[in-house]
Design a protein around this motif. Structure first.
Motif, PDB file in Angstrom:
ATOM      1  N   GLY A 141     -12.719   2.763  -2.720  1.00  0.00           N
ATOM      2  CA  GLY A 141     -11.472   2.058  -2.474  1.00  0.00           C
ATOM      3  C   GLY A 141     -10.425   2.256  -3.542  1.00  0.00           C
ATOM      4  O   GLY A 141      -9.427   1.563  -3.588  1.00  0.00           O
ATOM      5  N   ARG A 142     -10.635   3.246  -4.392  1.00  0.00           N
ATOM      6  CA  ARG A 142      -9.686   3.483  -5.475  1.00  0.00           C
ATOM      7  C   ARG A 142      -8.628   4.515  -5.106  1.00  0.00           C
ATOM      8  O   ARG A 142      -7.708   4.747  -5.865  1.00  0.00           O
ATOM      9  CB  ARG A 142     -10.424   3.964  -6.719  1.00  0.00           C
ATOM     10  CG  ARG A 142     -11.351   2.914  -7.271  1.00  0.00           C
ATOM     11  CD  ARG A 142     -12.003   3.390  -8.520  1.00  0.00           C
ATOM     12  NE  ARG A 142     -12.913   2.358  -9.021  1.00  0.00           N
ATOM     13  CZ  ARG A 142     -13.785   2.577  -9.959  1.00  0.00           C
ATOM     14  NH1 ARG A 142     -13.874   3.746 -10.525  1.00  0.00           N
ATOM     15  NH2 ARG A 142     -14.568   1.605 -10.354  1.00  0.00           N
ATOM     16  N   LEU A 143      -8.772   5.134  -3.948  1.00  0.00           N
ATOM     17  CA  LEU A 143      -7.871   6.209  -3.565  1.00  0.00           C
ATOM     18  C   LEU A 143      -7.652   6.161  -2.066  1.00  0.00           C
ATOM     19  O   LEU A 143      -8.593   5.960  -1.311  1.00  0.00           O
ATOM     20  CB  LEU A 143      -8.553   7.541  -3.920  1.00  0.00           C
ATOM     21  CG  LEU A 143      -7.759   8.688  -4.473  1.00  0.00           C
ATOM     22  CD1 LEU A 143      -6.918   8.294  -5.664  1.00  0.00           C
ATOM     23  CD2 LEU A 143      -8.694   9.811  -4.862  1.00  0.00           C
ATOM     24  N   SER A 144      -6.433   6.358  -1.651  1.00  0.00           N
ATOM     25  CA  SER A 144      -6.159   6.440  -0.217  1.00  0.00           C
ATOM     26  C   SER A 144      -6.604   7.805   0.285  1.00  0.00           C
ATOM     27  O   SER A 144      -6.652   8.761  -0.487  1.00  0.00           O
ATOM     28  CB  SER A 144      -4.667   6.259   0.055  1.00  0.00           C
ATOM     29  OG  SER A 144      -3.952   7.393  -0.402  1.00  0.00           O
ATOM     30  N   PRO A 145      -6.915   7.960   1.576  1.00  0.00           N
ATOM     31  CA  PRO A 145      -7.303   9.264   2.102  1.00  0.00           C
ATOM     32  C   PRO A 145      -6.241  10.330   1.864  1.00  0.00           C
ATOM     33  O   PRO A 145      -6.560  11.469   1.541  1.00  0.00           O
ATOM     34  CB  PRO A 145      -7.509   9.003   3.597  1.00  0.00           C
ATOM     35  CG  PRO A 145      -7.860   7.543   3.679  1.00  0.00           C
ATOM     36  CD  PRO A 145      -7.057   6.900   2.580  1.00  0.00           C
ATOM     37  N   ALA A 146      -4.955   9.973   1.975  1.00  0.00           N
ATOM     38  CA  ALA A 146      -3.884  10.957   1.759  1.00  0.00           C
ATOM     39  C   ALA A 146      -3.871  11.423   0.306  1.00  0.00           C
ATOM     40  O   ALA A 146      -3.750  12.611   0.020  1.00  0.00           O
ATOM     41  CB  ALA A 146      -2.540  10.355   2.134  1.00  0.00           C
TER      42      ALA A 146
END
Length: 113
Positions: free
Chosen positions: A93-98
């Motif tokens: 949850g530390r990074l968005s997929p984009a």
């Protein structure tokens, strides 16, 4: 394994210029015993990346890989490691997929002729 380390502001910029790169620090240069640059890694060098590159360097030194094959395997392996690192951060949850996709495709490995 012993290897030279350059630490310094002016010396770092002079080394960057010698490789024909824009002044970006940190960077790591990996050369074979003949003094040929096998790869340049721009940005933070993670332990798994260093281990992967050094394994290919050993194979090159033992004659089991050509310079071109070592470079290709290093580029593919570093890309794979970065994708895995980005995916793991995304799962936590530390990074968005984009953003994960941007990071995985942005890792910079340069090949010197």
């Amino acid at each position: 394994m012993d290897y030279p380390v350059l630490v310094g502001e002016q010396g770092g910029f002079e080394a960057v210029a010698a490789f024909g790169m824009d002044p970006v620090l940190p960077f790591s240069a990996f050369a074979d015993r003949a003094g040929r640059i096998v790869t340049l890694k721009v940005g933070e060098l993670h332990r798994d990346e260093a281990d992967f590159i050094l394994d290919r360097m050993r194979e090159l030194g033992q004659g089991r890989l050509s310079l071109a094959a070592a470079r290709e395997q290093i580029a593919a392996g570093i890309s794979r490691l970065n994708r895995g690192r980005s995916t793991a951060a995304e799962r936590r949850g530390r990074l968005s997929p984009a953003r994960s996709s941007q990071i995985a495709t942005r890792s910079t490995l340069m090949r010197a002729n």
